[in-house]
Design a protein around this motif. Structure first.
Motif, PDB file in Angstrom:
ATOM      1  N   ALA A  89      -3.286  10.392   4.655  1.00 18.35           N
ATOM      2  CA  ALA A  89      -3.380   9.066   3.832  1.00 18.35           C
ATOM      3  C   ALA A  89      -4.757   9.563   2.993  1.00 18.35           C
ATOM      4  O   ALA A  89      -5.516  10.395   3.596  1.00 18.35           O
TER       5      ALA A  89
ATOM      6  N   CYS B 250      -8.673   5.181   2.661  1.00 18.93           N
ATOM      7  CA  CYS B 250      -7.636   4.230   3.495  1.00 18.93           C
ATOM      8  C   CYS B 250      -7.538   4.565   4.866  1.00 18.93           C
ATOM      9  O   CYS B 250      -6.632   4.089   5.613  1.00 18.93           O
TER      10      CYS B 250
ATOM     11  N   TYR C 132      -5.298  13.885   0.638  1.00 17.62           N
ATOM     12  CA  TYR C 132      -4.375  13.231   1.256  1.00 17.62           C
ATOM     13  C   TYR C 132      -4.048  13.639   2.890  1.00 17.62           C
ATOM     14  O   TYR C 132      -3.403  12.984   3.315  1.00 17.62           O
TER      15      TYR C 132
ATOM     16  N   GLY D 192       1.468   6.993   6.605  1.00 14.39           N
ATOM     17  CA  GLY D 192       0.852   6.950   5.452  1.00 14.39           C
ATOM     18  C   GLY D 192       1.054   5.531   4.552  1.00 14.39           C
ATOM     19  O   GLY D 192       0.277   5.013   4.274  1.00 14.39           O
TER      20      GLY D 192
ATOM     21  N   LEU E 253      -1.883   2.683   4.062  1.00 18.05           N
ATOM     22  CA  LEU E 253      -1.866   1.987   2.658  1.00 18.05           C
ATOM     23  C   LEU E 253      -1.866   0.600   3.017  1.00 18.05           C
ATOM     24  O   LEU E 253      -2.713  -0.248   2.298  1.00 18.05           O
ATOM     25  N   ARG E 254      -0.893   0.005   3.629  1.00 12.25           N
ATOM     26  CA  ARG E 254      -0.670  -1.311   3.603  1.00 12.25           C
ATOM     27  C   ARG E 254      -1.917  -2.007   4.642  1.00 12.25           C
ATOM     28  O   ARG E 254      -2.507  -3.301   4.241  1.00 12.25           O
TER      29      ARG E 254
ATOM     30  N   ALA F  99      -5.182  -0.986   4.020  1.00 13.98           N
ATOM     31  CA  ALA F  99      -6.047  -0.863   3.066  1.00 13.98           C
ATOM     32  C   ALA F  99      -6.476  -2.187   2.221  1.00 13.98           C
ATOM     33  O   ALA F  99      -5.447  -2.804   2.026  1.00 13.98           O
TER      34      ALA F  99
ATOM     35  N   ALA G  76      -5.955   0.577  -2.152  1.00 13.13           N
ATOM     36  CA  ALA G  76      -4.725   1.107  -1.984  1.00 13.13           C
ATOM     37  C   ALA G  76      -4.049   1.386  -3.254  1.00 13.13           C
ATOM     38  O   ALA G  76      -3.348   2.416  -3.439  1.00 13.13           O
TER      39      ALA G  76
ATOM     40  N   TYR H 258      -4.561   4.788  -5.163  1.00 15.58           N
ATOM     41  CA  TYR H 258      -4.124   6.061  -4.599  1.00 15.58           C
ATOM     42  C   TYR H 258      -2.312   5.893  -4.708  1.00 15.58           C
ATOM     43  O   TYR H 258      -1.802   6.908  -4.519  1.00 15.58           O
ATOM     44  N   ARG H 259      -1.999   4.694  -4.775  1.00 15.27           N
ATOM     45  CA  ARG H 259      -0.537   4.550  -4.276  1.00 15.27           C
ATOM     46  C   ARG H 259       0.304   5.534  -5.060  1.00 15.27           C
ATOM     47  O   ARG H 259       1.316   6.073  -4.404  1.00 15.27           O
TER      48      ARG H 259
ATOM     49  N   PHE I 262      -0.217   9.298  -4.231  1.00 10.36           N
ATOM     50  CA  PHE I 262      -0.004   9.670  -2.671  1.00 10.36           C
ATOM     51  C   PHE I 262       1.603   9.652  -2.620  1.00 10.36           C
ATOM     52  O   PHE I 262       1.950  10.269  -1.757  1.00 10.36           O
ATOM     53  N   GLU I 263       2.134   8.576  -3.089  1.00  9.56           N
ATOM     54  CA  GLU I 263       3.636   8.689  -2.782  1.00  9.56           C
ATOM     55  C   GLU I 263       4.282   9.801  -3.351  1.00  9.56           C
ATOM     56  O   GLU I 263       5.355  10.408  -2.729  1.00  9.56           O
TER      57      GLU I 263
END
Length: 286
Positions: free
Chosen positions: A96, A100, A149, A198, A202-203, A205, A210, A213-214, A217-218
């Protein structure tokens, strides 16, 4: 005079699935008696059913619980008569953005991959000293280069690399040999867990953090999964490296498994920080 149990006994932590499971079965096939550290009774039963020679002995081992760790060492001494090797394979991967990763998640990463590994080493070293045996610590290429990450995981792997170097030098006078096995990307169940952890991070943060980075990061997680799926390195390759660390007359300090692990090592040794930053910049571009 050294004491060597017969057949040679080895503890493998994290043997419920993936690389640990493959290693436990491979070592048993090579003639070792394997104490397979698992977290659930049903995992141990399944491993015994898959073994071919009846030399896999499952034990409930939680490396973050000192009582569990001490019980494993007592079992090796009282029931097996000694120990030749300790394979510190148990671990988790927190992937992550560092912003986060909350304190509890970071503690869990370090407790499992570093503090718990040292607990296993401390508990089993008296037996390994008697047999002039082996410690094999499993890290990864991310113990050499910190990838965006993967900062929490890399922090743990860097620490385990340093711990292995210090331990190797400290116990050399007593005849115990310490090696590190560094696998690259290998398709195992851990990749599903990485994605789940991960997503949870994010959920947890703040939404505005979030959101920063979403997307990248995904995409990073998807790329990791694709890389593992394409990898030609197999769990069997990893198990062979562990076996070599346990049996080579003059074991290496490090065994790198897979072309990507060797590439990361070369990058860490030859490229300056600025070039590495530029190399990883693409990960962060939406």
């Amino acid at each position: 005079m050294t004491h060597t149990p017969s057949p040679l006994a080895v503890v493998v932590t994290g043997a419920s699935s993936g690389l640990g499971r493959e290693t436990a079965l491979d070592l048993e096939d090579r003639g070792f008696r394997v104490v397979a550290g698992v977290r659930r009774v049903e995992d141990g039963e399944k491993l015994v059913a898959e073994s071919l020679h009846g030399r896999v002995v499952p034990r409930l081992v939680d490396v973050t619980d000192d009582g569990s760790v001490a019980a494993c060492a007592r079992f090796c001494e009282e029931e097996l008569g000694g120990l030749w090797g300790l394979v510190n394979n148990a671990g988790i991967c927190v992937s992550a953005p560092l912003e986060c990763v909350d304190s509890e998640r970071m503690r869990q990463q370090l407790e499992t991959n570093v503090v718990g590994q040292l607990a296993m080493i401390r508990a089993h070293l008296p037996l390994l000293r008697r047999s002039r045996g082996r410690v094999v610590n499993v890290t990864s290429g991310l113990g050499r280069v910190a990838v965006p990450y993967m900062g929490a995981y890399s922090a743990a792997q860097f620490a385990k690399e340093a711990m292995s170097d210090a331990l190797r030098r400290e116990v050399a006078p007593s005849g115990v040999r310490v090696s590190v096995v560094q696998p690259g990307a290998i398709r195992t169940p851990i990749w599903d867990k990485v994605s789940n952890v991960g997503a949870e991070a994010l959920r947890g943060a703040p939404p505005e953090v979030a959101a920063l980075y979403r997307i990248t990061f995904e995409r990073f997680l998807e790329g990791n999964a694709r890389q593992a799926a394409r990898s030609r390195t197999t769990p069997e390759d990893f198990a062979r490296a562990v076996a070599r660390a346990l049996t080579d007359a003059n074991p290496r300090t490090r065994y790198r498994v897979g072309s990507d692990a060797r590439l990361v090592n070369a990058m860490s040794r030859t490229l300056p920080d600025r070039l590495l930053d530029r190399y990883f910049a693409g990960i962060l571009t939406p």
